[in-house]
Write an enzyme that holds these catalytic residues in place. Structure first.
Site, mmCIF file in Angstrom:
data_model
loop_
_atom_site.group_PDB
_atom_site.id
_atom_site.type_symbol
_atom_site.label_atom_id
_atom_site.label_comp_id
_atom_site.label_asym_id
_atom_site.label_seq_id
_atom_site.Cartn_x
_atom_site.Cartn_y
_atom_site.Cartn_z
ATOM 1 N N GLY A 65 1.856 3.452 12.684
ATOM 2 C CA GLY A 65 2.520 4.616 12.109
ATOM 3 C C GLY A 65 4.002 4.688 12.440
ATOM 4 O O GLY A 65 4.601 5.747 12.362
ATOM 5 N N GLU A 104 15.595 1.724 -0.280
ATOM 6 C CA GLU A 104 14.473 2.567 0.156
ATOM 7 C C GLU A 104 14.011 3.465 -0.988
ATOM 8 O O GLU A 104 14.823 4.076 -1.678
ATOM 9 C CB GLU A 104 14.936 3.407 1.342
ATOM 10 C CG GLU A 104 13.899 3.589 2.409
ATOM 11 C CD GLU A 104 13.495 2.282 3.089
ATOM 12 O OE1 GLU A 104 12.474 1.687 2.673
ATOM 13 O OE2 GLU A 104 14.183 1.869 4.024
ATOM 14 N N HIS A 105 12.684 3.512 -1.146
ATOM 15 C CA HIS A 105 12.059 4.286 -2.233
ATOM 16 C C HIS A 105 12.501 3.769 -3.602
ATOM 17 O O HIS A 105 12.576 4.536 -4.567
ATOM 18 C CB HIS A 105 12.319 5.787 -2.066
ATOM 19 C CG HIS A 105 11.582 6.362 -0.893
ATOM 20 N ND1 HIS A 105 10.263 6.742 -0.948
ATOM 21 C CD2 HIS A 105 11.971 6.565 0.393
ATOM 22 C CE1 HIS A 105 9.870 7.175 0.228
ATOM 23 N NE2 HIS A 105 10.889 7.075 1.074
ATOM 24 N N ASP A 145 11.112 0.544 -4.572
ATOM 25 C CA ASP A 145 10.110 -0.446 -5.028
ATOM 26 C C ASP A 145 9.204 0.130 -6.115
ATOM 27 O O ASP A 145 8.925 -0.538 -7.114
ATOM 28 C CB ASP A 145 9.317 -1.058 -3.859
ATOM 29 C CG ASP A 145 8.540 -0.090 -2.987
ATOM 30 O OD1 ASP A 145 8.719 1.134 -3.136
ATOM 31 O OD2 ASP A 145 7.752 -0.563 -2.135
ATOM 32 N N ARG A 183 7.204 -5.375 8.852
ATOM 33 C CA ARG A 183 8.522 -5.612 8.231
ATOM 34 C C ARG A 183 9.508 -4.525 8.613
ATOM 35 O O ARG A 183 9.131 -3.420 8.994
ATOM 36 C CB ARG A 183 8.424 -5.690 6.706
ATOM 37 C CG ARG A 183 7.965 -4.387 6.007
ATOM 38 C CD ARG A 183 9.094 -3.522 5.490
ATOM 39 N NE ARG A 183 8.636 -2.213 5.045
ATOM 40 C CZ ARG A 183 8.639 -1.126 5.801
ATOM 41 N NH1 ARG A 183 9.070 -1.154 7.043
ATOM 42 N NH2 ARG A 183 8.219 0.039 5.314
ATOM 43 N N ASP A 207 6.014 -3.781 1.133
ATOM 44 C CA ASP A 207 5.510 -4.097 2.470
ATOM 45 C C ASP A 207 4.556 -5.287 2.442
ATOM 46 O O ASP A 207 4.655 -6.212 3.252
ATOM 47 C CB ASP A 207 4.811 -2.864 3.071
ATOM 48 C CG ASP A 207 5.739 -1.668 3.147
ATOM 49 O OD1 ASP A 207 6.948 -1.830 2.871
ATOM 50 O OD2 ASP A 207 5.260 -0.564 3.464
ATOM 51 N N GLY A 212 6.442 3.118 10.858
ATOM 52 C CA GLY A 212 7.294 2.798 9.715
ATOM 53 C C GLY A 212 7.642 1.316 9.642
ATOM 54 O O GLY A 212 8.566 0.926 8.937
ATOM 55 N N SER A 236 5.257 -0.959 8.836
ATOM 56 C CA SER A 236 4.190 -1.531 8.009
ATOM 57 C C SER A 236 3.038 -2.123 8.791
ATOM 58 O O SER A 236 2.583 -3.240 8.517
ATOM 59 C CB SER A 236 4.738 -2.610 7.077
ATOM 60 O OG SER A 236 5.495 -2.015 6.112
ATOM 61 N N SER A 237 2.549 -1.346 9.752
ATOM 62 C CA SER A 237 1.350 -1.803 10.467
ATOM 63 C C SER A 237 0.188 -1.942 9.480
ATOM 64 O O SER A 237 -0.614 -2.864 9.588
ATOM 65 C CB SER A 237 0.999 -0.837 11.598
ATOM 66 O OG SER A 237 0.923 0.485 11.118
HETATM 67 C C1 GAF Z 1 6.564 2.818 2.389
HETATM 68 C C2 GAF Z 1 5.864 2.201 1.186
HETATM 69 F F1 GAF Z 1 4.688 1.605 1.573
HETATM 70 C C3 GAF Z 1 6.751 1.173 0.497
HETATM 71 O O1 GAF Z 1 6.122 0.693 -0.656
HETATM 72 C C4 GAF Z 1 8.127 1.788 0.154
HETATM 73 O O2 GAF Z 1 8.025 2.653 -0.947
HETATM 74 C C5 GAF Z 1 8.716 2.498 1.370
HETATM 75 O O3 GAF Z 1 7.812 3.407 1.953
HETATM 76 C C6 GAF Z 1 9.968 3.245 1.022
HETATM 77 O O4 GAF Z 1 10.951 2.360 0.613
HETATM 78 O O5 GAF Z 1 6.790 1.849 3.367
#
Ligand code: GAF
Length: 393
Positions: free
Chosen positions: A136, A43-44, A46, A37, A186, A138, A140-141
């Protein structure tokens, strides 16, 4: 030039070839895939019960495999950029004892998903993994691997098919077996992503609203900084803890419940760092709702401005950006036709996401390449479908 990445069918062919090499010429019974994704904004937020606006990518993890008669499991990864063994063998416990994490570390995602699968016990199987999601980076592998594996298990032994519970089970796998206390974003978008749409996810109620994103005049450019700073592992749980502390000082269940006025009123009870972290979260939640609305209206300039505010807040208040990500964002914003740009994902390296006019793509890539001190990788992407079973020829 943007990087080309293998199509789903090319990944399936790769995985089938390795399957035939490792397990003899017998063909696998089933094939599935789940996407990585990119988060457009939010961001930060969830793990603070707030809003996020990600979309599923055409970069996916594929699993091909078959059920076996016993309790033996063999999993092989096609991925070449790991120093670890690319094959793992283990036996599924029959006495209810847990499947403990261990080495190789990539197999912990598989073990975690088996542990949290919602229709236990899982039968023995053999499987091969192939992925186009950069490891790695960022994007979401790890979530795409968890969700792909869960989808694979569903083909062997169906569960009740509830998509939200599936995402939550995969999130638990990440908590218990990878040791990362991530939020739900993710795994959620990897399960529920839709072609041509970003998803506004309310991480408190887990309700989603689709935001169409299929304007031919618009492009989403992902730029991988190709750096990953080692801080990521320790800083993420620290940010999460600090947000919980801030919420409890404000007398709230989560920062989703807090306003800027609450924060002002509690100013003398909060240290400066906690105050800045909380401010980012409170403002970012509001910004995300506003941004989703702007995107629905096709107000791309407005959306882009919010992306930049988000980046600046992550850099200055939440302190999860880094020099390379800041460089990439600044370079993108210098190009005419770029609406906005920001770091995406957890931070400390990884990728930026840029929203731009389709006609500006070549000059944007060239300009970033010229200005960035490292070696970037570019992906031009569109919102894609979530996890799915694939038909095998
Ligand atoms: C990483 C985390 F896995 C997500 O849940 C989210 O907190 C993100 O960082 C930051 O938005 O991808």
């Amino acid at each position: 030039m943007a990087s080309s990445f293998p199509s789903v069918s090319e990944l399936v062919s790769d995985a089938r070839r390795v399957y035939a090499q490792v397990f003899g010429d017998e063909a696998p019974q089933t094939a599935v895939c789940a996407p990585g994704r990119v988060n457009l904004i939010g961001e930060h937020t969830d793990y603070n019960q707030g809003f996020v606006l990600p979309m599923a990518l055409p970069l996916v993890t594929v699993v091909v495999g078959s059920q076996t008669s016993g309790q033996d499991v063999t999993v092989v990864t096609v991925n070449e950029d790991t120093d670890e063994p690319r094959r793992v063998d283990f036996i599924l416990p029959t006495d209810g004892s847990p499947l403990a994490p261990g080495l190789p570390s990539w197999a912990n995602y598989v073990k975690g998903v088996i542990e949290h699968y919602r229709a236990p016990p899982v039968p023995g199987f053999r499987a091969v993994i192939a992925s186009s999601v950069p490891l790695g980076g960022g994007l979401s592998s790890s979530a795409s691997l968890e969700v792909a594996f869960y989808t694979f298990l569903q083909q062997l032994k169906p569960d009740d098919g509830d998509k939200v519970s599936k995402a939550v089970a995969c999130q638990k796998a990440e908590h218990t077996h990878a040791g990362v206390p991530c939020g739900i974003m993710d795994q959620f978008v990897s399960v529920l992503g839709r072609e041509g749409q970003a998803l506004l996810i309310d991480c408190r109620s887990l309700e989603t609203t689709s935001v169409p994103l299929a304007d031919p005049g618009l492009l989403i450019l992902i730029t991988n900084s190709n750096v990953k700073h080692s801080l990521t592992g320790s800083e993420y749980p620290m940010r999460r803890r600090r947000c919980q502390q801030a919420a409890s000082i404000l007398g709230k269940d989560s920062l989703r419940e807090a306003t800027m006025q609450d924060l002002e009123e509690a100013r003398d009870r909060l240290d400066d760092v906690t105050c800045r972290r909380a401010r980012h979260v409170i403002e970012e939640i509001e910004r995300t709702v506003h941004a989703a609305d702007a995107l629905k209206r096709g107000a791309y300039k407005e959306f882009g401005k919010l992306m930049v505010e988000s980046h600046n807040s992550l850099r200055d208040l939440y302190e999860v950006s880094c020099r390379e990500l800041d460089e990439l964002v600044s370079a993108a914003l210098e190009v005419e036709g770029v609406f906005g740009s920001r770091m995406t994902g957890g931070g400390f390296g990884g990728c930026t996401v840029t929203l731009l006019q389709a006609s500006a793509i070549d000059r944007t890539i060239l300009h970033i390449q010229e200005r960035y001190s490292g070696t970037p990788t570019f992906y031009v992407t569109t919102p894609s479908e979530g996890a799915r079973a694939l038909s095998l020829p």
